[in-house]
Design an enzyme around this catalytic site. Structure first.
Site, mmCIF file in Angstrom:
data_model
loop_
_atom_site.group_PDB
_atom_site.id
_atom_site.type_symbol
_atom_site.label_atom_id
_atom_site.label_comp_id
_atom_site.label_asym_id
_atom_site.label_seq_id
_atom_site.Cartn_x
_atom_site.Cartn_y
_atom_site.Cartn_z
ATOM 1 N N GLU A 1 31.230 45.009 39.646
ATOM 2 C CA GLU A 1 30.934 46.315 40.402
ATOM 3 C C GLU A 1 29.361 46.162 39.195
ATOM 4 O O GLU A 1 29.326 45.811 38.119
ATOM 5 C CB GLU A 1 31.107 47.232 40.535
ATOM 6 C CG GLU A 1 30.667 48.655 40.330
ATOM 7 C CD GLU A 1 31.577 49.185 40.152
ATOM 8 O OE1 GLU A 1 32.688 49.718 39.033
ATOM 9 O OE2 GLU A 1 30.892 51.208 41.023
ATOM 10 N N ARG B 1 26.789 43.674 47.346
ATOM 11 C CA ARG B 1 27.650 44.090 45.702
ATOM 12 C C ARG B 1 27.449 42.602 45.109
ATOM 13 O O ARG B 1 26.782 41.807 45.533
ATOM 14 C CB ARG B 1 28.592 44.789 44.714
ATOM 15 C CG ARG B 1 29.422 45.816 44.998
ATOM 16 C CD ARG B 1 30.451 45.581 43.841
ATOM 17 N NE ARG B 1 31.438 46.825 44.801
ATOM 18 C CZ ARG B 1 32.176 47.191 43.657
ATOM 19 N NH1 ARG B 1 33.307 47.114 43.379
ATOM 20 N NH2 ARG B 1 32.473 48.613 44.250
ATOM 21 N N CYS C 1 39.945 56.973 40.218
ATOM 22 C CA CYS C 1 38.841 57.763 40.872
ATOM 23 C C CYS C 1 38.421 58.036 42.650
ATOM 24 O O CYS C 1 39.047 57.707 43.416
ATOM 25 C CB CYS C 1 37.443 56.101 40.796
ATOM 26 S SG CYS C 1 35.793 56.396 41.719
ATOM 27 N N ARG D 1 42.013 43.486 46.969
ATOM 28 C CA ARG D 1 42.735 44.182 46.179
ATOM 29 C C ARG D 1 42.643 45.598 46.909
ATOM 30 O O ARG D 1 42.415 46.403 47.948
ATOM 31 C CB ARG D 1 41.558 44.270 45.571
ATOM 32 C CG ARG D 1 40.672 44.958 44.810
ATOM 33 C CD ARG D 1 40.869 46.075 44.776
ATOM 34 N NE ARG D 1 39.582 47.241 44.620
ATOM 35 C CZ ARG D 1 39.265 48.833 44.754
ATOM 36 N NH1 ARG D 1 39.908 49.139 45.033
ATOM 37 N NH2 ARG D 1 37.243 48.627 44.698
ATOM 38 N N GLU E 1 41.385 50.150 35.649
ATOM 39 C CA GLU E 1 41.493 51.147 36.584
ATOM 40 C C GLU E 1 42.500 52.243 36.640
ATOM 41 O O GLU E 1 42.161 53.672 36.465
ATOM 42 C CB GLU E 1 40.168 51.767 37.274
ATOM 43 C CG GLU E 1 39.516 52.817 37.692
ATOM 44 C CD GLU E 1 37.885 52.207 38.269
ATOM 45 O OE1 GLU E 1 37.476 51.899 38.433
ATOM 46 O OE2 GLU E 1 38.059 53.557 38.886
ATOM 47 N N ARG F 1 46.536 46.963 39.426
ATOM 48 C CA ARG F 1 44.987 46.567 40.684
ATOM 49 C C ARG F 1 46.096 45.223 41.924
ATOM 50 O O ARG F 1 46.163 44.402 40.959
ATOM 51 C CB ARG F 1 43.800 45.924 40.703
ATOM 52 C CG ARG F 1 43.020 47.559 40.116
ATOM 53 C CD ARG F 1 42.568 48.147 41.660
ATOM 54 N NE ARG F 1 41.521 49.139 41.043
ATOM 55 C CZ ARG F 1 40.880 49.698 41.168
ATOM 56 N NH1 ARG F 1 39.392 47.931 41.393
ATOM 57 N NH2 ARG F 1 40.258 50.678 40.926
ATOM 58 N N ARG G 1 39.133 47.716 48.648
ATOM 59 C CA ARG G 1 38.190 46.973 48.905
ATOM 60 C C ARG G 1 38.078 45.514 49.105
ATOM 61 O O ARG G 1 38.849 44.357 48.484
ATOM 62 C CB ARG G 1 37.384 47.242 47.932
ATOM 63 C CG ARG G 1 35.893 46.003 47.848
ATOM 64 C CD ARG G 1 35.302 46.497 46.255
ATOM 65 N NE ARG G 1 35.758 45.208 45.243
ATOM 66 C CZ ARG G 1 34.585 44.454 45.658
ATOM 67 N NH1 ARG G 1 33.396 44.083 46.474
ATOM 68 N NH2 ARG G 1 34.533 43.117 44.777
ATOM 69 N N THR H 1 36.402 57.703 44.597
ATOM 70 C CA THR H 1 35.828 56.536 45.547
ATOM 71 C C THR H 1 36.886 55.626 46.072
ATOM 72 O O THR H 1 36.565 55.321 48.163
ATOM 73 C CB THR H 1 34.811 55.849 45.483
ATOM 74 O OG1 THR H 1 35.661 55.630 44.136
ATOM 75 C CG2 THR H 1 33.526 56.125 44.949
HETATM 76 P P1 ADP Z 1 37.199 46.102 42.608
HETATM 77 O O1 ADP Z 1 37.927 44.958 41.091
HETATM 78 O O2 ADP Z 1 36.912 46.637 42.060
HETATM 79 O O3 ADP Z 1 36.875 45.072 43.507
HETATM 80 P P2 ADP Z 1 34.576 44.193 41.158
HETATM 81 O O4 ADP Z 1 33.367 44.105 42.257
HETATM 82 O O5 ADP Z 1 34.259 44.424 39.540
HETATM 83 O O6 ADP Z 1 35.843 45.617 41.935
HETATM 84 O O7 ADP Z 1 35.530 42.909 41.448
HETATM 85 C C1 ADP Z 1 36.074 42.551 40.342
HETATM 86 C C2 ADP Z 1 36.363 41.456 40.276
HETATM 87 O O8 ADP Z 1 36.644 40.848 41.397
HETATM 88 C C3 ADP Z 1 34.667 40.996 39.269
HETATM 89 O O9 ADP Z 1 35.001 39.185 38.462
HETATM 90 C C4 ADP Z 1 34.658 39.473 40.717
HETATM 91 O O10 ADP Z 1 33.917 38.693 40.773
HETATM 92 C C5 ADP Z 1 35.998 39.400 41.613
HETATM 93 N N1 ADP Z 1 35.868 39.499 42.837
HETATM 94 C C6 ADP Z 1 35.618 40.759 43.947
HETATM 95 N N2 ADP Z 1 35.289 39.454 44.945
HETATM 96 C C7 ADP Z 1 35.647 38.033 44.776
HETATM 97 C C8 ADP Z 1 35.147 37.417 46.074
HETATM 98 N N3 ADP Z 1 35.815 37.812 47.366
HETATM 99 N N4 ADP Z 1 35.871 36.714 45.638
HETATM 100 C C9 ADP Z 1 36.232 35.996 44.181
HETATM 101 N N5 ADP Z 1 35.658 36.817 43.482
HETATM 102 C C10 ADP Z 1 36.046 38.053 43.666
HETATM 103 N N1 DAR Z 2 31.237 54.202 37.671
HETATM 104 C C1 DAR Z 2 31.569 55.788 38.303
HETATM 105 C C2 DAR Z 2 32.771 54.871 39.470
HETATM 106 C C3 DAR Z 2 32.682 54.891 40.731
HETATM 107 C C4 DAR Z 2 32.892 53.853 42.101
HETATM 108 N N2 DAR Z 2 33.281 52.510 41.216
HETATM 109 C C5 DAR Z 2 35.176 52.516 40.654
HETATM 110 N N3 DAR Z 2 35.651 53.494 40.463
HETATM 111 N N4 DAR Z 2 35.231 51.901 39.568
HETATM 112 C C6 DAR Z 2 30.592 57.041 39.119
HETATM 113 O O1 DAR Z 2 30.353 57.788 38.573
HETATM 114 O O2 DAR Z 2 29.244 56.048 39.306
#
Ligand code: ADP
Ligand code: DAR
Length: 342
Positions: A300, A295, A257, A112, A211, A215, A266, A259
């Site tokens: 997250e 993770r 954010c 993503r 966020e 995305r 990611r 980060t």
């Molecule tokens: P981000 O949206 O910042 O990548 P999250 O860790 O919150 O971070 O993931 C968002 C959603 O995507 C969650 O429901 C997670 O289970 C799902 N997800 C993340 N990586 C994978 C993956 N490799 N396969 C399936 N689902 C995933």
């Molecule tokens: N919880 C915030 C965000 C950290 C990074 N994760 C994001 N952006 N979803 C912190 O300051 O820990």
């Protein structure tokens, strides 16, 4: 606002770098979206367990409040204030034959990026009207997607709890904003203006106004990481035909954010590593070497279960998108090799 009282519970980079002098210098300033220092640091004050503790309300925040953002960005990303970010979304440059053809380890792959529209405030400072405008513009653009990217947009406003929970269980939909996002002002007027687009095969998704304003997500079962990256690059290119994203040569793609600055990427796999789960020292030796983050599989802040982990690139800024995916790929190859040695 008075200089905040930080306790020993406050662990964030914001609490570390916000000296009283910097606070007094920045506390009277605001951006052209009227975003203030108080709004930027509220999440880190209300949530002492924050890692970063600060969000930007617009691209300008990174300039107006640079005395706070620059040391945080330098410490988190190892990226100095004069460094330049480069982007590379050419999937041909990725060397990544499927590392798990038999499907013994990798359950699924997801890559993503976060994006925000140029000249519109980020989530913490966007108005309710602007957020609805973003939803209308992006969902309309997506309605023109064809062939393997063709699909449907599902607004959160009016979505049944059942449909929402199904989409969350399928890992397709974001959860209602957590306490960090809430205190950053990212849940204002929830759920209006939020929603999910996914293609008919559910391998391409766009979250609108979580966020970040977008995305853009490519995901599928198994370990064909290159195919997931190719689909993402194609989708980003298509979206950029008719919309401009907030980007500058120093910070790359601009996100709420810090980060996520730079690539805002990611790249993750959900992977079964039951032996390494019992040998976290060995596990972390490899994740550290390949700049990986561990993770849990439910998003997250979730914990890993039954020896299944979400493994992704940690670096986002000062590396290209190809390098982010290469980091994850090379690390996953090393993890599988170590898992087989037990
Ligand atoms: P981000 O949206 O910042 O990548 P999250 O860790 O919150 O971070 O993931 C968002 C959603 O995507 C969650 O429901 C997670 O289970 C799902 N997800 C993340 N990586 C994978 C993956 N490799 N396969 C399936 N689902 C995933
Ligand atoms: N919880 C915030 C965000 C950290 C990074 N994760 C994001 N952006 N979803 C912190 O300051 O820990």
């Amino acid at each position: 606002m008075q200089y905040p009282t930080f306790t020993k519970e406050h662990k964030s980079l914001m609490s570390k770098h916000l000296s009283e002098d910097i606070f007094n210098k920045l506390n009277t300033l605001n951006t052209s979206s009227f975003f203030t220092l108080e709004q930027a640091i509220n999440s880190g004050i209300k949530n002492p367990d924050s890692g970063i503790g600060v969000y930007a309300g617009d691209e300008e925040s990174y300039k107006v409040f640079e005395d706070l953002f620059d040391p945080i960005i330098e410490e988190y990303h190892g990226f100095a204030k004069d460094d330049k970010h480069q982007s590379n979304l050419d999937a041909n440059d990725l060397i990544a034959p499927n590392p798990d053809v038999k499907g013994k380890y990798i359950i699924s792959t997801r890559i993503r990026v976060g994006r925000n529209l140029k000249n519109i405030p980020l989530g913490p400072a966007i108005s309710d009207e602007q957020r609805l405008e973003v939803e209308k513009l992006v969902s309309k653009e997506l309605s023109n997607f064809e062939n393997d990217l063709s699909g449907t947009y599902y607004p959160l406003d009016g979505m049944s709890e059942k449909d929402k929970n199904t989409l969350i269980e399928d890992h397709f939909l974001f959860k209602t904003g957590d306490r960090f996002l809430e205190s950053a002002g990212l849940n204002k007027d929830w759920p209006k203006g939020r929603g999910i687009y996914h293609n008919d095969e559910k391998t391409f998704l766009v979250w609108i106004n979580e966020e970040d304003q977008l995305r853009i997500i490519s995901m599928q079962n198994g370990g064909n990481i290159k195919e997931v990256f190719q689909r993402l690059c194609k989708a980003i290119q298509k979206l950029e035909e008719n919309m401009s994203f907030s980007f500058n040569e120093h910070l790359g793609y601009i996100t709420s954010c810090p980060t996520n600055l730079g690539t805002a990427m990611r790249a993750s796999v959900h992977i079964k590593l039951p032996n390494l789960a019992q040998n976290m020292k060995e596990f972390e030796k490899i994740t550290n070497k390949y700049y990986l983050q561990i993770r849990g599989i439910h998003g997250e802040h979730s914990q890993s279960e039954d020896g299944i982990f979400d493994i992704s690139n940690k670096r986002r800024l000062g590396v290209t998108e190809v390098q982010c995916v290469q980091d994850m790929y090379d690390g996953v190859v090393a993890l599988i090799k170590k898992e087989q040695e037990f």
